[in-house]
Motif scaffolding. Sequence first.
Motif, PDB file in Angstrom:
ATOM      1  N   VAL A 156      -2.988  -2.718  -3.284  1.00 48.98           N
ATOM      2  CA  VAL A 156      -1.573  -2.477  -3.587  1.00 48.98           C
ATOM      3  C   VAL A 156      -0.691  -2.965  -2.442  1.00 48.98           C
ATOM      4  O   VAL A 156      -0.980  -2.749  -1.257  1.00 48.98           O
ATOM      5  N   VAL A 157       0.396  -3.648  -2.815  1.00 45.27           N
ATOM      6  CA  VAL A 157       1.432  -4.036  -1.865  1.00 45.27           C
ATOM      7  C   VAL A 157       2.749  -3.419  -2.340  1.00 45.27           C
ATOM      8  O   VAL A 157       3.116  -3.544  -3.505  1.00 45.27           O
ATOM      9  N   HIS A 158       3.445  -2.747  -1.451  1.00 45.33           N
ATOM     10  CA  HIS A 158       4.714  -2.116  -1.795  1.00 45.33           C
ATOM     11  C   HIS A 158       5.778  -2.482  -0.768  1.00 45.33           C
ATOM     12  O   HIS A 158       5.480  -3.106   0.255  1.00 45.33           O
ATOM     13  N   ARG A 159       6.990  -2.090  -1.004  1.00 49.35           N
ATOM     14  CA  ARG A 159       8.074  -2.380  -0.063  1.00 49.35           C
ATOM     15  C   ARG A 159       7.964  -1.486   1.168  1.00 49.35           C
ATOM     16  O   ARG A 159       7.651  -0.291   1.073  1.00 49.35           O
ATOM     17  N   SER A 160       8.256  -2.047   2.320  1.00 51.14           N
ATOM     18  CA  SER A 160       8.273  -1.275   3.560  1.00 51.14           C
ATOM     19  C   SER A 160       9.684  -0.873   3.947  1.00 51.14           C
ATOM     20  O   SER A 160       9.866   0.016   4.795  1.00 51.14           O
ATOM     21  N   ASP A 161      10.690  -1.510   3.333  1.00 52.29           N
ATOM     22  CA  ASP A 161      12.079  -1.228   3.659  1.00 52.29           C
ATOM     23  C   ASP A 161      12.729  -0.406   2.547  1.00 52.29           C
ATOM     24  O   ASP A 161      12.223  -0.322   1.435  1.00 52.29           O
ATOM     25  N   GLY A 162      13.870   0.198   2.846  1.00 49.23           N
ATOM     26  CA  GLY A 162      14.623   0.912   1.833  1.00 49.23           C
ATOM     27  C   GLY A 162      15.106  -0.052   0.772  1.00 49.23           C
ATOM     28  O   GLY A 162      15.736  -1.066   1.081  1.00 49.23           O
ATOM     29  N   SER A 163      14.853   0.249  -0.488  1.00 45.69           N
ATOM     30  CA  SER A 163      14.994  -0.777  -1.519  1.00 45.69           C
ATOM     31  C   SER A 163      15.422  -0.194  -2.855  1.00 45.69           C
ATOM     32  O   SER A 163      14.837   0.782  -3.333  1.00 45.69           O
TER      33      SER A 163
END
Length: 334
Positions: A156-163
């Motif tokens: 799984v790859v997800h966002r690391s920043d507020g998005s």
Amino acid sequence: MRRHSLNRSSTTLIGVAAAFSLAACASSDQGTGNQQGRLSAAGASFPAAIYQRWFQDLAPEGIQVNYQSIGSGAGVRQFTAGTVDFGASDKPMQAEAIAKVSRGVVQVPMTAGAIAVAYHNPGCELKLTREQLAGIFLGTIRDYSALGCKAKAIKVVHRSDGSGTTYNFTKHLSAISPEWSNAVGASKSVQWPTGVGAKGNEGVAAQLTQIDGGIGYVELAYVKGDLKAAAIQNGSGDKVVPTNATANRALGSIDLGPDLIGSNANPTHGYPIVTFTWVLAYANGNGSNTDVLKSTFDYMLSEESQAKAPELGYVSLPPEVIVQAKAAANTIKE
């Protein structure tokens, strides 16, 4: 609405800031006049491809717009701090956040799109149930063999920043999975049960391309090359792939309401993970930029601009939404 290919333009999205000229269209029906000036803006990476295309295509006319694709969370922070002329977010600001902006806030839907579950696994065609989708991102489903494909570890790859993309994706997961809702919830930033993070839609797509077995969520315009988009089960039980037509059908069911910030986390028909995305404007205190801002927004909402959305992987706003959006944008004052 005409149906178009969802192939993305070859415009490079990497890089947080690109200065482009934005035309002040001369036609009186668009109301852009003959304005010139410089504007700074920052926010969502979700609409960055189409915003940059609009700005680039309108380069010769003299309104310089520097748009930084830094994510909705950072964009809202800059907008609240007053360091930009306008912001952009995939999650509309709510009353508590708006109260922190002394100049007032006008939120204008500018474009729309689908959030795809993108994966990198050649030979695998994913058609996911609600339980399977939630299980992947909860970390309880760890191998493609559980999804009907050959055995391969799911990464799984997800966002690391507020998005805003994260907000809308986790809002869908919360709507379809009580376990997700209770354990993780919906926000621009969440504590992910599994996976690795990457910054921006650009970063997630780049990571997925490099990881065999990778799966994550990105705006549909970023699904290209070796990446595929999974079919997702909607509110009526149908498994639907994201296309201009299926996203448009879902978006058409959303009631934006009088403030133009409505949403539906699990539409019954069409592709179920869709969202509008908003420009954040100051209601007052725009000074000499007022006419330039109105010209900018009016062009973004023009028929010419909206017609470019499908070829870039977005969905043109419905005509009735455009009428409301133009009226809202026209309320900004000096």
